[in-house]
Structures are given as C-alpha cells and as structure tokens.
Scaffold this motif. Sequence first.
Motif, PDB file in Angstrom:
ATOM      1  N   ILE A 216       0.857  -1.181   0.000  1.00  8.44           N
ATOM      2  CA  ILE A 216       0.000   0.000   0.000  1.00  8.44           C
ATOM      3  C   ILE A 216       0.895   1.235   0.000  1.00  8.44           C
ATOM      4  O   ILE A 216       1.742   1.408   0.883  1.00  8.44           O
ATOM      5  CB  ILE A 216      -0.936   0.014   1.218  1.00  8.44           C
ATOM      6  CG1 ILE A 216      -1.691  -1.310   1.316  1.00  8.44           C
ATOM      7  CG2 ILE A 216      -1.885   1.195   1.140  1.00  8.44           C
ATOM      8  CD1 ILE A 216      -2.519  -1.625   0.116  1.00  8.44           C
ATOM      9  N   TYR A 219       0.772   5.518   3.144  1.00  8.84           N
ATOM     10  CA  TYR A 219       1.005   5.097   4.518  1.00  8.84           C
ATOM     11  C   TYR A 219       0.210   5.933   5.522  1.00  8.84           C
ATOM     12  O   TYR A 219       0.163   5.608   6.695  1.00  8.84           O
ATOM     13  CB  TYR A 219       2.499   5.177   4.840  1.00  8.84           C
ATOM     14  CG  TYR A 219       3.254   3.974   4.348  1.00  8.84           C
ATOM     15  CD1 TYR A 219       3.360   2.836   5.137  1.00  8.84           C
ATOM     16  CD2 TYR A 219       3.818   3.963   3.079  1.00  8.84           C
ATOM     17  CE1 TYR A 219       4.045   1.718   4.690  1.00  8.84           C
ATOM     18  CE2 TYR A 219       4.500   2.855   2.618  1.00  8.84           C
ATOM     19  CZ  TYR A 219       4.611   1.735   3.425  1.00  8.84           C
ATOM     20  OH  TYR A 219       5.274   0.628   2.967  1.00  8.84           O
ATOM     21  N   VAL A 223      -5.472   0.762   6.828  1.00  9.67           N
ATOM     22  CA  VAL A 223      -5.573  -0.391   5.937  1.00  9.67           C
ATOM     23  C   VAL A 223      -6.386  -1.487   6.617  1.00  9.67           C
ATOM     24  O   VAL A 223      -6.204  -1.760   7.804  1.00  9.67           O
ATOM     25  CB  VAL A 223      -4.176  -0.938   5.572  1.00  9.67           C
ATOM     26  CG1 VAL A 223      -4.300  -2.169   4.693  1.00  9.67           C
ATOM     27  CG2 VAL A 223      -3.363   0.139   4.876  1.00  9.67           C
ATOM     28  N   HIS A 232       0.469  -2.692   5.829  1.00 11.48           N
ATOM     29  CA  HIS A 232       0.588  -2.017   4.541  1.00 11.48           C
ATOM     30  C   HIS A 232       1.251  -2.896   3.490  1.00 11.48           C
ATOM     31  O   HIS A 232       1.126  -2.629   2.297  1.00 11.48           O
ATOM     32  CB  HIS A 232       1.370  -0.707   4.690  1.00 11.48           C
ATOM     33  CG  HIS A 232       0.537   0.418   5.208  1.00 11.48           C
ATOM     34  ND1 HIS A 232       0.066   0.459   6.507  1.00 11.48           N
ATOM     35  CD2 HIS A 232       0.068   1.539   4.608  1.00 11.48           C
ATOM     36  CE1 HIS A 232      -0.654   1.555   6.687  1.00 11.48           C
ATOM     37  NE2 HIS A 232      -0.658   2.238   5.544  1.00 11.48           N
ATOM     38  N   LEU A 246      -9.077   1.246   2.240  1.00  6.21           N
ATOM     39  CA  LEU A 246      -8.220   2.344   2.694  1.00  6.21           C
ATOM     40  C   LEU A 246      -9.117   3.481   3.151  1.00  6.21           C
ATOM     41  O   LEU A 246     -10.060   3.853   2.440  1.00  6.21           O
ATOM     42  CB  LEU A 246      -7.300   2.823   1.563  1.00  6.21           C
ATOM     43  CG  LEU A 246      -6.319   1.811   0.981  1.00  6.21           C
ATOM     44  CD1 LEU A 246      -5.503   2.461  -0.136  1.00  6.21           C
ATOM     45  CD2 LEU A 246      -5.405   1.273   2.057  1.00  6.21           C
TER      46      LEU A 246
END
Length: 583
Positions: A216, A219, A223, A232, A246
């Motif tokens: 992902i 940051y 998540v 992540h 998200l």
Amino acid sequence: IVLSPSGKLYVTGGYFIGGEYQLFVGCINLNTGNFIWQKRYALNYTIGGKIEWVNNQLLVSFEHTTNGSNWSNGFAEIDSNGNAQTVRLVKFNSISFENLPSGINSALSSKGGWGFVGMNNGISTPNMSLSMLNPCDSNFCTIVKTKFNSVNNTGITLGNTKGTMYYDGKFASNLTPFLKDVGFNQSDQCIACVQPIPTRFNDSLVCKNDKRYYKIADYAAKVLWSDGDTSHTKAFSLPGTYTLSLSNACGTYRDTFEIRAFPAMTAVIPKQLEVCNGTPVWVNGQQPLNQSYAYRWEDGSTNALRKITNLGTYILTTSDLCGSRNDTIRVFSKLPLPVIALKDTAYCELPVRFTQRILNYGVDVIWEDGDTSHIKDFFDLGTHSVTISNSCSFKKDSFEIVLQSPPEKVLKDQEYFCRENGIVLKGRQPNAGTFTYTWSNGVKGPENTVRNQTTLALTTSNACGSRTDVVEVLMSNCDCEMCIPNAFTPRNADGRNDGFKPSLDCKFVDCKVKSSYMRIYDRWGAKLHDAPISEAWDGTYMGKIVPEGNYIYVIHVVYDDMVSGNRIKTESGCVTVLSGNNP
C-alpha cells in the motif's frame, strides 16, 4: 486533458457561442476517438484551463470574468457523467486574482488541497500572488507551511481554518456566478479534499508454494484487508478473492482483486502417433492457455510447432514461470491394411439375411451403398462390395449371396471308356453355391479319374441337403477312333488341307458310321457349320471364308452295329483357320 483509471479521456476548454466563451468539458472513448458526452456550462465568459481526476470525480480549473477586465480563477467539481456538483471562484471581494495564461497555473497537492498562482490587481503595482485551498481536516492532513515571495517581497502565511480559501493571507469570499444552462449545487463542505490515494491491484497468478506480495503506497491511510489484517505490505499464497479498504478522514477507498493459481501445463501432444511410411507429420506442442511459455525440443529447436519426417522418439520440454514439464512422442509407421477375405454364401430359400463383419476397428469402412458400419446385415441376393482404408491406402473386396438348390443328379448310370485311355468322371453341380463331394473310393472333389472297370458312389452335399449317385464304369475295346486335325488352310485353295473333317480310318479302315454330325462355332457361340462328318467344312460362312483364328468344333459319331466296344463317341476342341500363304 486527463486519462481516468477506466481508460476514458476527459478534456476541457472554451466553447465560443453567442459572443462569449463557455466552460467546455467532454469525455472521449480512446478506442474509437468519439465523444461519449460533451457539455458546456454558462458561467459568463469562462475558459477551461486544467483538468484533474481525483476521488472518482473531475476537478476543472477555469478563468472567469463578468466585465471583460477583472479576471478570476475558478474551479468546479464534476462527476464522470459531466454533472457539476460544486463551483467556486478564487477572488478577494471585487479585486481580481488573475491566472495567466488562463487556468494553467494551478496544481493539485498529493497531501490535499489545490494551489493557484496568479497576478494581484488589488494593489497599485500588480504582483504575483498565491491562493491555497486548505485540506479538509487539519488534524489528519498535513498543513503546508510555505512562503511565497512576490515582486514586492510580501510574505504569505497559510492558515489552518477548515474549508476556507486564502489570498495573500486574507479571507476570500465565495462567489455564486450567474448560471444560464445548468444548475449547480453550492455547498459549504470541504473542497478538493484528497481521499486515500487509490492502490489498485490487478488480478494475478501465483505458482504452487509461491507468494504474491502487495504494498500500500498511502502510509497515511488506515488499511483493512478482507482477512482483518491491517499491514501495509501483505503476502498471499492461496488462490481466492480478496478485498482492500483504505480510509482517512476524507473518505474510504475499496478495491477487490483475485489471486488465481497459475494454471498447470497439460499434455498437448500424443504419446504415440501413427504415420504413413515416409510421410511427414506436424506436431503442435502449443499450450492452450494464454501464458508465457518457452519450448525446446531434444534437437534444440524452440518452436512449439515441429515438422517430423523420420520415425522415432521425440521430447518436448515446456517451461513457464512455475517450472517445466517433458512430453515424449513416439512416431511409428502404420501397419499395412489387413486382408478382408469376405466369404460368399448361399441360401436355400428366401428371405435372405447375411451378416458380414470387418473386425479391424482401426480402419474406415464404406460399403457399396455408403454405409460405414463395421458390422452389416445384407438382405438381397447378388454381389456386394466393401472398401476399407486408413490415411495411407485402401483395399476393396466383394462377396456373393446366391439362392442355392439341393444337389441334383449329374452322373450317368453307366460310363464307358477305352481300355488304354481311362475316363474322368465329372460330378460337379451346375448350380452356384458351396458343395462338398465325397467318392466311395475316398476321392474328395467333383472329379474322379478311373482306369479300371468299377462301380463308384458320389455323395454331394450342401446347406440345402445331400444326395448319392451310383455310376457303373465299364471298360470296352474301342476298335474305331477319330483322328481330328487341329488346323487347315481354306484360303489358298491349293488342294491340300482346304477342308476340315475328322478321319475315321486312322486305326482301322472298317469303321462304318451309322449317324453323325459336325458343328462349328465361333468364339461368340455363333454356329457356322452343321452337317454329317462326311461333309468337310470349307472354312466359309454365308459364302465367305471366315477370318483367321480359332474355332470350336463338336463332333458326334454313332458307329455301325458291326463296330465293337463303345460305339458312341463325342469329341470337342479347337481348330485353327490359317491363311496358308508362304512368308
């Protein structure tokens, strides 16, 4: 222009109509180049400048004026169907904030907000100025602290008030423009707020005992995977459908993707292949799935398709991302077609039903009526045929179905033969069919040669019955014989061999004939001569000499009672008519 994640192209600009420009936005299909939709928005004199794709909607910046002199920056939120949701002008009271050239001096921040650079006409000496749209939530989004030095070195401090716009550190009021063609829903909610940065994952394949990693990029977003994991970075090894969520203070982004097991390679070439001797064959080892494969044969060739011209064993190695497999094919020559050997048959009565079988199922069969069965029943008398074939050759055979009668009498009660000659007894049945013949002296078959005086019995059998005939074979002294020439020359008329007839005095001179006839036939069975043997055949028919060649004679003689032995003789054979000319 901007390209959306779905592959559609959005454009903005100005649409000139009625003496003024209107804001123009259009959606284009990249496959055809045609507009999916086109819309214009009447906001006085307005020209579109820059367009961005954010949070599944379009953000369009534009340059706007109502009097032709004071220009202002503006922006609009438009959904993917071209419907305007929110419109704002970046302006401080009546003082313009001009963007030169129109609408392009703007940028979208990855942390949230939209910034404009323009020219401040609100002071005696116009200078460069900055306008910044604040992020949605100052507690979550990072406030950008920046300083912009204009020409007169004016400092700019950005505040952190939610949902407001700043111009040179001063509050800028919202302006509701005059709307002609469309209605806009004004809102005091956050404008240009950046939701979680989309992380779109494509469906993917995973090899057995392998893992697929997903990362992902945002940051700052929370998540949540479908299995409850909040990392992540995550690894997947099992096939399935997974979801990703998200979220931040501005919204939620969701994505669904599928992980499938990398399809295993399959055997696509046969283990054995029969070919005609000396005939090349193409073998295709192409895997049916749409993946990347590497092919290599035992001779080093790398094409999945291979032409094989020799008999033998061949090996294909196929490789993909997950490994490799080997396939072996043995190419050998087809066996010759077998002998069909159909048997004739006979029936004693109607109706007929006869079954023929072609037991080699490795060949193709076609009967004379087009039937392709390997086992077939026949109901009609006559001759029937079949052709068997494979890819190399063919064979044809036939058989006959006849209607058969029981055996009938074919032997005389008595037969005579001359002592020195012997006799051949002929017991063959005249009708078609299969018969068995057994003589009382052990001879098998329809004929029996006898050289002694005896009595014999012949038993003849078939599917319709059997019968036994008895013949008495008598030996006699034959005092008279016939001597028959085998050729004569009627054409040269030289007085020698000009006629054809038998001679009765070749052994004894006293062989008187009681009655006789001599008949001559051509090869087609036409009778050319019929007279007593005393009248020679002069080689003519209907007054003309016949062509050279062979002719058939039948001579029958009944000797006078004074002749001892067998007094009745019948001889037949061929006589040749020659030209008689010297070479």
